[in-house]
Design an enzyme around this catalytic site. Sequence first.
Site, PDB file in Angstrom:
ATOM      1  N   GLU A 287      -5.376   2.348  -1.017  1.00 17.96           N
ATOM      2  CA  GLU A 287      -6.947   0.762  -0.431  1.00 17.96           C
ATOM      3  C   GLU A 287      -7.067  -0.288  -1.861  1.00 17.96           C
ATOM      4  OE1 GLU A 287      -7.851   0.652   2.784  1.00 17.96           O
ATOM      5  OE2 GLU A 287      -9.202   0.309   2.430  1.00 17.96           O
ATOM      6  N   TRP A 288      -6.164  -0.827  -1.968  1.00 26.25           N
ATOM      7  CA  TRP A 288      -6.435  -2.146  -2.585  1.00 26.25           C
ATOM      8  C   TRP A 288      -7.066  -1.636  -3.690  1.00 26.25           C
ATOM      9  CZ3 TRP A 288      -2.389  -5.198  -0.218  1.00 26.25           C
ATOM     10  CH2 TRP A 288      -2.193  -4.767   0.414  1.00 26.25           C
TER      11      TRP A 288
ATOM     12  N   GLN B  98       0.692  -1.257  -0.434  1.00 25.94           N
ATOM     13  CA  GLN B  98       0.382  -0.450   0.050  1.00 25.94           C
ATOM     14  C   GLN B  98       1.146   1.077  -0.359  1.00 25.94           C
ATOM     15  OE1 GLN B  98      -2.594  -1.676   3.522  1.00 25.94           O
ATOM     16  NE2 GLN B  98      -3.943  -0.421   2.023  1.00 25.94           N
TER      17      GLN B  98
ATOM     18  N   GLU C 184      -5.436 -10.657   8.670  1.00 26.50           N
ATOM     19  CA  GLU C 184      -6.992 -10.318   8.968  1.00 26.50           C
ATOM     20  C   GLU C 184      -6.838 -11.795   7.593  1.00 26.50           C
ATOM     21  OE1 GLU C 184      -8.073  -6.612   6.839  1.00 26.50           O
ATOM     22  OE2 GLU C 184      -7.719  -6.021   8.986  1.00 26.50           O
TER      23      GLU C 184
ATOM     24  N   GLU D 178      -4.884  -2.161  14.527  1.00 25.14           N
ATOM     25  CA  GLU D 178      -5.490  -1.307  13.590  1.00 25.14           C
ATOM     26  C   GLU D 178      -6.561  -0.291  13.701  1.00 25.14           C
ATOM     27  OE1 GLU D 178      -5.970  -2.240   9.358  1.00 25.14           O
ATOM     28  OE2 GLU D 178      -4.318  -3.375   9.370  1.00 25.14           O
TER      29      GLU D 178
END
Length: 448
Positions: free
Chosen positions: A406-407, A19, A166, A351
């Site tokens: 953001e992906w 990112q 995640e 996060e």
Amino acid sequence: MTTSFPDDFLWGCATAAYQIEGSPLADGAGASIWQRFSHDPRLMAAKGETGDIACDHYHRMADDVAMMKEMGLKAYRFSAAWGRVLPDGIGRVNEAGLGFYERLVDTLLANGIEPLCTLYHWDLPAALDDKGGWLNRDSAEWFAEYGRTMFERLDGRVKKWVTLNEPWVITDGGYLHGALAPGHKNVFEAPIASRNLMRAHGAAVKAYREVGKHEIGLVVNLEPKYAASESPDDKAATARATAYMNRQYLDPAIHGKCPAELAEVFGEAWVDWSAEDLALAKQKIDFVGVNYYTRNVTRADPTNWPLAANMVRQPLATYTTTDWEVFPRGLTDVLLWVKDNYGDPAIYITENGAAFFDPPVAEQGRIEDPLRVSYLRHHIAAVGKAIEQGADVRGYMLWSLLDNLEWSLGYSKRFGIVHVNFGTQERTLKDSAKFYREVIATNGACLS
Ligand code: PNW
């Protein structure tokens, strides 16, 4: 002014390699699944937006660390790109790539900032995806080899390690719905990837116990689920959603079990784990990393496959630009839920943060982001409340230091407390960064 935060509370920011770094193929690095995915217009939602340049952190690392110091950060959570270290995923070590993380860690330490290193934040080496990626049972050994390489070089300088970031997002986004790399949409793959990820987690923790002397944990994204009504259907839907998102990974890692509801969710795609797989996944970990963004008010909805549950929008709530409801109390609730259900572990918030539309940089170089300041104020206070009620929370890593990729949604979703001009790469502290500096300087006392 009082504070509920312990004296040695670890205030920091978080980022992830793909990112922010840019130059994903520099100095002999191997391509990742995100390199492939972001360059494929059939897969990537924000077409043409890639990690090729991102925040150019790969070249601006020293300046970025200087900025962290200026903000008073005590810690920084970053992720290593597996393919920089092992271009083929296994085998040959790329010294130049490993050297980047050594320099980053040394620069952080020289500035009094504690590094937290995440081994896997979604950028699987493409060479391993060609062998089946997380669908291949050998992935557990691949990941342990990569982990061992990192531990041998950096343990001691790095004292807090994370195996996976995640796993829920990896399987739900990458294998079930196809919104994230590698972009598969296959219900039969999701439980297989899920099981292999947890086997890999366990294998890496085992390797750490042989080589490392400090702490290692798992990071999960948790979203407390509240039943929309007292109806048995809504309550059952809430239990399924909780099992699917919040327990699917923590239960095997900590209790050595899978939640029974998963068989219901996955139907014929569900395959029970062997005793051996459960034993591998269940390793003693030193902390649980919690990523918290939002909550979910849940109702039964047979049309929503495969969960048969859906989210009820809250007409009076504030939503972020990623369309997540702002709900600070959920963070208190979820921290206490972890305490009560998983044996009162040490917890780091790994996060928490929000994307909002920021105004363009004003002439004075100020960026007012009152919605983000408010989000942070209330969420950090919610952490304080959980600590007062006995949760063993030891640190808070704000997502994110910088605006970044953001992906699949690209650069328009800005999570940074530092604004990045993606044309010039100029960094500007937003008001939220100044607010956070004050929170750190007063150890949270400025909130009360
Ligand atoms: C996390 N959800 O992703 C990631 O760890 C970060 O890399 C990312 O930038 C950040 O949150 C903001 O999105 C998530 O749907 C993606 O629940 C999706 C969910 C949660 C976290």
